[in-house]
Design an enzyme around this catalytic site. Structure first.
Site, PDB file in Angstrom:
ATOM      1  N   PHE A  11       0.822  -1.218   0.000  1.00  0.00           N
ATOM      2  CA  PHE A  11       0.000   0.000   0.000  1.00  0.00           C
ATOM      3  C   PHE A  11       0.857   1.269   0.000  1.00  0.00           C
ATOM      4  O   PHE A  11       0.841   2.065  -0.956  1.00  0.00           O
ATOM      5  CB  PHE A  11      -0.930  -0.048   1.211  1.00  0.00           C
ATOM      6  CG  PHE A  11      -1.709   1.210   1.475  1.00  0.00           C
ATOM      7  CD1 PHE A  11      -2.332   1.894   0.447  1.00  0.00           C
ATOM      8  CD2 PHE A  11      -1.818   1.705   2.772  1.00  0.00           C
ATOM      9  CE1 PHE A  11      -3.059   3.053   0.692  1.00  0.00           C
ATOM     10  CE2 PHE A  11      -2.538   2.856   3.027  1.00  0.00           C
ATOM     11  CZ  PHE A  11      -3.154   3.536   1.993  1.00  0.00           C
ATOM     12  N   ASP A  31      10.131  -6.843  -3.677  1.00  0.00           N
ATOM     13  CA  ASP A  31       8.950  -7.272  -2.925  1.00  0.00           C
ATOM     14  C   ASP A  31       8.849  -8.790  -2.977  1.00  0.00           C
ATOM     15  O   ASP A  31       9.119  -9.412  -4.014  1.00  0.00           O
ATOM     16  CB  ASP A  31       7.689  -6.636  -3.521  1.00  0.00           C
ATOM     17  CG  ASP A  31       6.524  -6.633  -2.552  1.00  0.00           C
ATOM     18  OD1 ASP A  31       6.095  -5.541  -2.143  1.00  0.00           O
ATOM     19  OD2 ASP A  31       6.038  -7.725  -2.194  1.00  0.00           O
ATOM     20  N   THR A 130       6.132   3.146  12.292  1.00  0.00           N
ATOM     21  CA  THR A 130       4.764   3.488  12.669  1.00  0.00           C
ATOM     22  C   THR A 130       4.711   4.195  14.017  1.00  0.00           C
ATOM     23  O   THR A 130       5.591   4.005  14.867  1.00  0.00           O
ATOM     24  CB  THR A 130       3.911   2.208  12.742  1.00  0.00           C
ATOM     25  OG1 THR A 130       2.629   2.501  13.304  1.00  0.00           O
ATOM     26  CG2 THR A 130       4.566   1.160  13.635  1.00  0.00           C
ATOM     27  N   GLU A 132       2.656   3.389  16.181  1.00  0.00           N
ATOM     28  CA  GLU A 132       2.190   2.381  17.141  1.00  0.00           C
ATOM     29  C   GLU A 132       3.297   1.919  18.082  1.00  0.00           C
ATOM     30  O   GLU A 132       3.012   1.335  19.132  1.00  0.00           O
ATOM     31  CB  GLU A 132       1.554   1.200  16.409  1.00  0.00           C
ATOM     32  CG  GLU A 132       0.302   1.594  15.644  1.00  0.00           C
ATOM     33  CD  GLU A 132      -0.464   0.413  15.075  1.00  0.00           C
ATOM     34  OE1 GLU A 132      -0.585  -0.608  15.786  1.00  0.00           O
ATOM     35  OE2 GLU A 132      -0.941   0.503  13.934  1.00  0.00           O
ATOM     36  N   TYR A 155       2.641  -6.792  16.432  1.00  0.00           N
ATOM     37  CA  TYR A 155       3.044  -5.954  15.300  1.00  0.00           C
ATOM     38  C   TYR A 155       3.897  -4.779  15.748  1.00  0.00           C
ATOM     39  O   TYR A 155       5.019  -4.567  15.269  1.00  0.00           O
ATOM     40  CB  TYR A 155       1.817  -5.446  14.544  1.00  0.00           C
ATOM     41  CG  TYR A 155       2.126  -4.253  13.662  1.00  0.00           C
ATOM     42  CD1 TYR A 155       3.048  -4.356  12.624  1.00  0.00           C
ATOM     43  CD2 TYR A 155       1.518  -3.012  13.889  1.00  0.00           C
ATOM     44  CE1 TYR A 155       3.355  -3.258  11.825  1.00  0.00           C
ATOM     45  CE2 TYR A 155       1.815  -1.919  13.098  1.00  0.00           C
ATOM     46  CZ  TYR A 155       2.735  -2.035  12.069  1.00  0.00           C
ATOM     47  OH  TYR A 155       3.040  -0.952  11.293  1.00  0.00           O
ATOM     48  N   ALA A 157       5.436  -4.250  18.524  1.00  0.00           N
ATOM     49  CA  ALA A 157       6.673  -4.680  19.179  1.00  0.00           C
ATOM     50  C   ALA A 157       7.730  -5.051  18.144  1.00  0.00           C
ATOM     51  O   ALA A 157       8.919  -4.724  18.299  1.00  0.00           O
ATOM     52  CB  ALA A 157       6.397  -5.854  20.107  1.00  0.00           C
ATOM     53  N   LYS A 159       7.944  -3.851  15.093  1.00  0.00           N
ATOM     54  CA  LYS A 159       8.405  -2.615  14.454  1.00  0.00           C
ATOM     55  C   LYS A 159       9.317  -1.825  15.391  1.00  0.00           C
ATOM     56  O   LYS A 159      10.297  -1.212  14.949  1.00  0.00           O
ATOM     57  CB  LYS A 159       7.219  -1.761  14.018  1.00  0.00           C
ATOM     58  CG  LYS A 159       6.455  -2.314  12.836  1.00  0.00           C
ATOM     59  CD  LYS A 159       7.310  -2.423  11.572  1.00  0.00           C
ATOM     60  CE  LYS A 159       7.676  -1.058  11.008  1.00  0.00           C
ATOM     61  NZ  LYS A 159       8.444  -1.199   9.733  1.00  0.00           N
ATOM     62  N   PRO A 210     -18.550  -3.637  10.734  1.00  0.00           N
ATOM     63  CA  PRO A 210     -18.083  -3.884  12.099  1.00  0.00           C
ATOM     64  C   PRO A 210     -17.265  -2.724  12.648  1.00  0.00           C
ATOM     65  O   PRO A 210     -16.364  -2.200  11.994  1.00  0.00           O
ATOM     66  CB  PRO A 210     -17.208  -5.135  11.940  1.00  0.00           C
ATOM     67  CG  PRO A 210     -16.697  -5.054  10.524  1.00  0.00           C
ATOM     68  CD  PRO A 210     -17.780  -4.390   9.723  1.00  0.00           C
ATOM     69  N   ASN A 254     -12.782   6.482  15.476  1.00  0.00           N
ATOM     70  CA  ASN A 254     -13.145   5.499  14.458  1.00  0.00           C
ATOM     71  C   ASN A 254     -14.611   5.607  14.065  1.00  0.00           C
ATOM     72  O   ASN A 254     -14.959   5.526  12.877  1.00  0.00           O
ATOM     73  CB  ASN A 254     -12.841   4.079  14.966  1.00  0.00           C
ATOM     74  CG  ASN A 254     -11.362   3.760  14.965  1.00  0.00           C
ATOM     75  OD1 ASN A 254     -10.552   4.519  14.423  1.00  0.00           O
ATOM     76  ND2 ASN A 254     -11.006   2.648  15.572  1.00  0.00           N
ATOM     77  N   ARG A 285     -10.774  -5.740  19.938  1.00  0.00           N
ATOM     78  CA  ARG A 285      -9.656  -6.660  19.836  1.00  0.00           C
ATOM     79  C   ARG A 285      -8.773  -6.520  21.082  1.00  0.00           C
ATOM     80  O   ARG A 285      -8.748  -5.451  21.726  1.00  0.00           O
ATOM     81  CB  ARG A 285      -8.834  -6.397  18.575  1.00  0.00           C
ATOM     82  CG  ARG A 285      -7.998  -5.133  18.593  1.00  0.00           C
ATOM     83  CD  ARG A 285      -7.235  -5.006  17.287  1.00  0.00           C
ATOM     84  NE  ARG A 285      -6.469  -3.761  17.249  1.00  0.00           N
ATOM     85  CZ  ARG A 285      -6.240  -3.075  16.147  1.00  0.00           C
ATOM     86  NH1 ARG A 285      -6.740  -3.486  14.995  1.00  0.00           N
ATOM     87  NH2 ARG A 285      -5.514  -1.968  16.185  1.00  0.00           N
TER      88      ARG A 285
END
Length: 346
Positions: A11, A31, A130, A132, A155, A157, A159, A210, A254, A285
């Protein structure tokens, strides 16, 4: 400049490839073509004689060495990563192997290549990460480049570990690097398992949309083409060893994102009932961070970069793109895990 882009069929990577080619650079797209990659993302750029593609996995060190020896790039932009938090909850191993071991392999391949070339001052490796890695914010404050790392998912962690490796290779071996940490991206070619494409495609299909928990989680949204522009700016003008936070200056809950998309679809693809009637709240989640927000002051003040697209403009452009590119997303919906709930591990 010749740039080797890892993950250039993904992306964000594909947005970088498209912009770099449009700006006159040479691009080598490396890739592995895993489930989230799609060469259609770079179809237009691939017609250029300044574009080359190498199918290789970051876990394959000899393949990385061979790609660098053959194409001899002036710079590396490292975007290849496993990036879906829900998938990291279900299967963390792939995130450890790609994001940590793969980054280690790339750093060692880049170091060997750079050393063999006489350690040219013009070479640099740009590691893309990121927000995050910084963990979760309360209702106030923003992440800065000095915020302590506090990852909460496999994820983030993985990164965070890759960020630390990149900094260590700069400090220990002198490898010329720059780093960036971005907020949530959205826009054209977004793989259809992330929030915004999920909302668009569920709404179009007439399925329940959702929303995790109560939808109160806050993110700073960055239009992907703005992000690609920022990344190329940092690559060319960022200070070596420096990190830059890249944000969209567009914080939103969100649930507000979901409702805005529904309202756009009510105008563009009207039906008997509002699309917002399809919103369904589902169990959150595990470890869902409450709020991310980035202070982009450093990149603004040092490099003069700011986002050009507001959230309202970006969502309108994104919905329009999905409506006009149905064959692209239809072809991806049969890939493993797409359209199903992931990340419910107890």
């Amino acid at each position: 400049m010749k740039i080797l882009v890892t993950g250039g069929a993904g992306f964000i990577g594909s947005a970088v490839v498209r912009q770099a080619i449009a700006a006159g650079h040479q691009v080598v797209n490396l890739d592995a073509l895993t489930y989230a990659a799609c060469l259609d993302n770079v179809a237009e750029a691939a017609t250029s004689d300044r574009y080359a593609f190498v199918q290789a996995d970051l876990r394959d060190r000899p393949a990385l060495d061979a790609a660098l020896a053959e194409h001899r790039p002036d710079a590396i932009m490292h975007l290849a990563a496993e990036s879906h938090v829900d998938r990291s909850i279900d299967g963390p191993g792939a995130f450890i192997e790609t994001n940590i071991t793969g980054t280690y392999n790339l750093l060692e391949a880049a170091r060997a290549y750079w050393t063999a070339a006489g350690r040219p001052e013009s070479f640099r490796l740009h590691h893309i990460s990121t927000d995050e890695v910084f963990g979760s914010l309360g209702p106030e404050g923003q992440f800065t480049e000095d915020t302590a790392y506090d990852p909460r998912s496999p994820y983030s962690a993985s990164k965070a570990a890759s960020d630390h490796l990149v900094r260590a290779w700069h400090e220990t071996y002198g490898l010329p690097v720059v780093l960036t940490n971005c907020s949530n991206n959205y826009g054209p070619y977004h793989f259809p398992e992330k929030l915004i494409p999920v909302v668009i495609l569920k709404a179009l299909a007439g399925d329940p949309i959702p929303v995790y928990g109560a939808g109160e989680n806050v993110r700073d949204w960055l239009y992907v083409e703005d992000h690609a522009d920022a990344l190329l700016t940092v690559l060319q003008r960022g200070a070596l060893g420096r990190s830059y936070n890249i944000g969209g200056e567009n914080e939103a809950r969100n649930i507000d994102i979901v409702r805005t998309i529904c309202a756009i679809l009510d105008r563009m693809r009207p039906k008997d009932t509002p699309h917002a009637d399809q919103i369904t709240f589902v169990t959150d989640r595990p470890g869902h961070d409450m709020r991310y927000a980035i202070d982009p002051g450093r990149i603004r003040e040092e490099l003069g970069w700011r986002p050009s697209v507001t959230l309202e403009q970006g969502l309108e452009k994104t919905v329009t793109w999905y409506l006009e590119n149905e064959p692209w997303w239809r072809a991806l919906q049969d890939r493993q895990g797409v359209g199903t709930r992931l990340g419910q591990a107890s």
